[in-house]
Design an enzyme around this catalytic site. Structure first.
Site, mmCIF file in Angstrom:
data_model
loop_
_atom_site.group_PDB
_atom_site.id
_atom_site.type_symbol
_atom_site.label_atom_id
_atom_site.label_comp_id
_atom_site.label_asym_id
_atom_site.label_seq_id
_atom_site.Cartn_x
_atom_site.Cartn_y
_atom_site.Cartn_z
ATOM 1 N N SER A 23 -3.332 7.094 2.758
ATOM 2 C CA SER A 23 -4.286 6.604 3.748
ATOM 3 C C SER A 23 -3.625 6.573 5.116
ATOM 4 C CB SER A 23 -4.762 5.203 3.364
ATOM 5 O OG SER A 23 -5.715 4.712 4.273
ATOM 6 N N ALA A 24 -4.322 7.072 6.136
ATOM 7 C CA ALA A 24 -3.727 7.169 7.474
ATOM 8 C C ALA A 24 -3.391 5.814 8.069
ATOM 9 C CB ALA A 24 -4.670 7.929 8.412
ATOM 10 N N HIS A 25 -4.261 4.819 7.867
ATOM 11 C CA HIS A 25 -4.059 3.552 8.580
ATOM 12 C C HIS A 25 -2.937 2.704 8.002
ATOM 13 C CE1 HIS A 25 -6.058 0.297 6.086
ATOM 14 N NE2 HIS A 25 -6.544 1.363 5.492
ATOM 15 N N CYS B 247 -8.237 -6.325 0.367
ATOM 16 C CA CYS B 247 -9.438 -5.834 -0.309
ATOM 17 C C CYS B 247 -10.044 -6.887 -1.220
ATOM 18 C CB CYS B 247 -9.105 -4.589 -1.120
ATOM 19 S SG CYS B 247 -8.298 -3.301 -0.150
ATOM 20 N N ALA C 53 -8.020 6.406 1.027
ATOM 21 C CA ALA C 53 -7.368 6.514 -0.271
ATOM 22 C C ALA C 53 -8.313 6.172 -1.420
ATOM 23 C CB ALA C 53 -6.144 5.601 -0.314
ATOM 24 N N ASN D 105 0.990 -2.861 -3.335
ATOM 25 C CA ASN D 105 0.489 -3.367 -2.057
ATOM 26 C C ASN D 105 0.655 -4.873 -1.899
ATOM 27 O OD1 ASN D 105 -1.622 -3.195 -4.167
ATOM 28 N ND2 ASN D 105 -2.872 -4.284 -2.676
ATOM 29 N N THR E 5 -18.852 16.855 7.083
ATOM 30 C CA THR E 5 -18.197 17.304 8.304
ATOM 31 C C THR E 5 -16.962 16.465 8.592
ATOM 32 O OG1 THR E 5 -20.324 17.999 9.216
ATOM 33 C CG2 THR E 5 -18.508 17.700 10.771
#
Length: 362
Positions: free
Chosen positions: A189-191, A309, A72, A144, A227
């Protein structure tokens, strides 16, 4: 070990792990191909990436495209820097994630930054005064640190009327709440939704133009060179598909845990709004509490003193300060996060240990 830090990261769903495994094979497998190569293995990998993209897109509004990123933070940087236009202001709430606030600060010389205050519940008013010459409004869906849910769509209407775009950091809300329909750019964000670390996405509404911030091979529709990892994409897609299917069940489970947690911590003070909140976040404080000592005494319970963070900075939370809390009140606050895999027994055991350790400090 009891894990109660779901805002920092969520456990990897078994379904997401299983989706990743075929793309992590060695030379004897067919799963290590570059998804940008034209041969058979490359096309197979590319097909897995596109299937994952469709699953992620299903969590987001129609009429847009998904750009995979490393997370993110990169998505937010692409959104802010990619839409920044000289002389056009950026407005952000006082409790945005550092990824938004620091990125806005980085372009301040050309794009003036305006900070929108929040009330004592951690909410930006739906009638907040937006600055003239606004180019971008950045407003998170779910905070958050304190879990408050912002009136994104209401403020988006005002921003659009002023000719501005709207960026929503939906990291904490994606897969849990309906996506903010009024946003033009959405970072996820995936996690944070039971997927793997190292991958996120920026949803871009059709017609919104971005200036690339990474240059190279022109992958990801010319906006994000590099990639892609089929394994990470597959895990993200599987987690997104599962989150969509389980959204109501997950919400009901979290609501049940929240109600019980409020009774378990009845003599603590809640930070942030109770009704306008994702209920998987419990941010509470206790007068005179030494949080560092509490965490040291409870090595077998994972919770936090705020954003992962910013941990270790020693500074009071900018989010709690924005609510009007004193430095002492901010530093006596803890964040407990729970979700899909948290059991009632774990919550009760952790609450007992936290309350006992806190009482010994009095």
């Amino acid at each position: 070990m009891i894990y109660l830090d779901y805002q920092a990261t969520t456990p990897l769903a078994p379904e997401a792990r299983d989706a990743m495994l075929p793309w992590l094979g060695g030379p004897e497998s067919m799963g290590f191909g570059n998804p940008h190569s034209p041969h058979r293995m490359g096309r197979q990998a590319a097909a897995a990436v596109e299937a994952a993209r469709d699953h992620v897109a299903a969590l987001l509004p129609p009429g847009g495209r998904v750009i995979f990123t490393s997370g993110a933070t990169e998505a937010i940087n692409l959104a802010i820097k990619g839409t920044a236009r000289a002389g056009r202001a950026i407005a952000a709430s006082a409790i945005e994630h550092a990824a938004v606030l620091d990125c806005a600060e980085a372009v301040r010389e050309t794009c003036p930054t305006h900070i929108l205050p929040v009330d004592a519940d951690g909410l930006v008013g739906a009638d907040a005064l937006l600055p003239e010459g606004l180019g971008l409004l950045a407003l998170m869906q779910v905070n958050n640190e304190i879990g408050t849910i912002q009136p994104v769509d209401a403020l988006a209407q005002a921003a659009h009327a002023a000719g501005a775009l709207v960026l929503c950091d939906a990291v904490q809300g994606a897969g849990k709440l309906s996506a903010p329909a009024g946003a033009d750019l959405i970072a996820i964000s995936a996690h944070k939704l039971y997927g793997p670390k190292g991958i996120g996405a920026l949803w871009v509404r059709d017609g919104v133009e971005l200036v690339p911030q990474m240059h190279g091979g022109g992958q990801e529709q010319g906006l994000r060179s590099g990639t892609l990892s089929p394994a990470l994409c597959a895990g993200f897609g599987a987690a997104a598909k599962l989150a969509r299917a389980r959204m109501d069940a997950d919400s009901a489970h979290v609501e049940m845990l929240w109600r019980h947690a409020r009774s378990l911590f009845a003599d603590w003070v809640l930070n942030g709004s109770a009704p306008d909140r994702w209920k998987g976040n419990l941010n509470i404080r206790r007068q005179g509490l030494d949080v560092a000592r509490l965490m040291s005494d409870l090595r077998d319970v994972c919770f936090s003193a705020g954003s992962a963070c910013a941990s270790g900075s020693g500074r009071p939370s900018h989010v709690l300060r924005a609510l009007g809390l004193s430095d002492a009140e901010a530093k006596s606050s803890i964040r407990i996060g729970f979700g899909r895999y948290t059991t009632m027994e774990e919550l009760e055991e952790a609450a007992g240990k936290i309350n006992q350790a806190a009482a010994l400090q009095e």
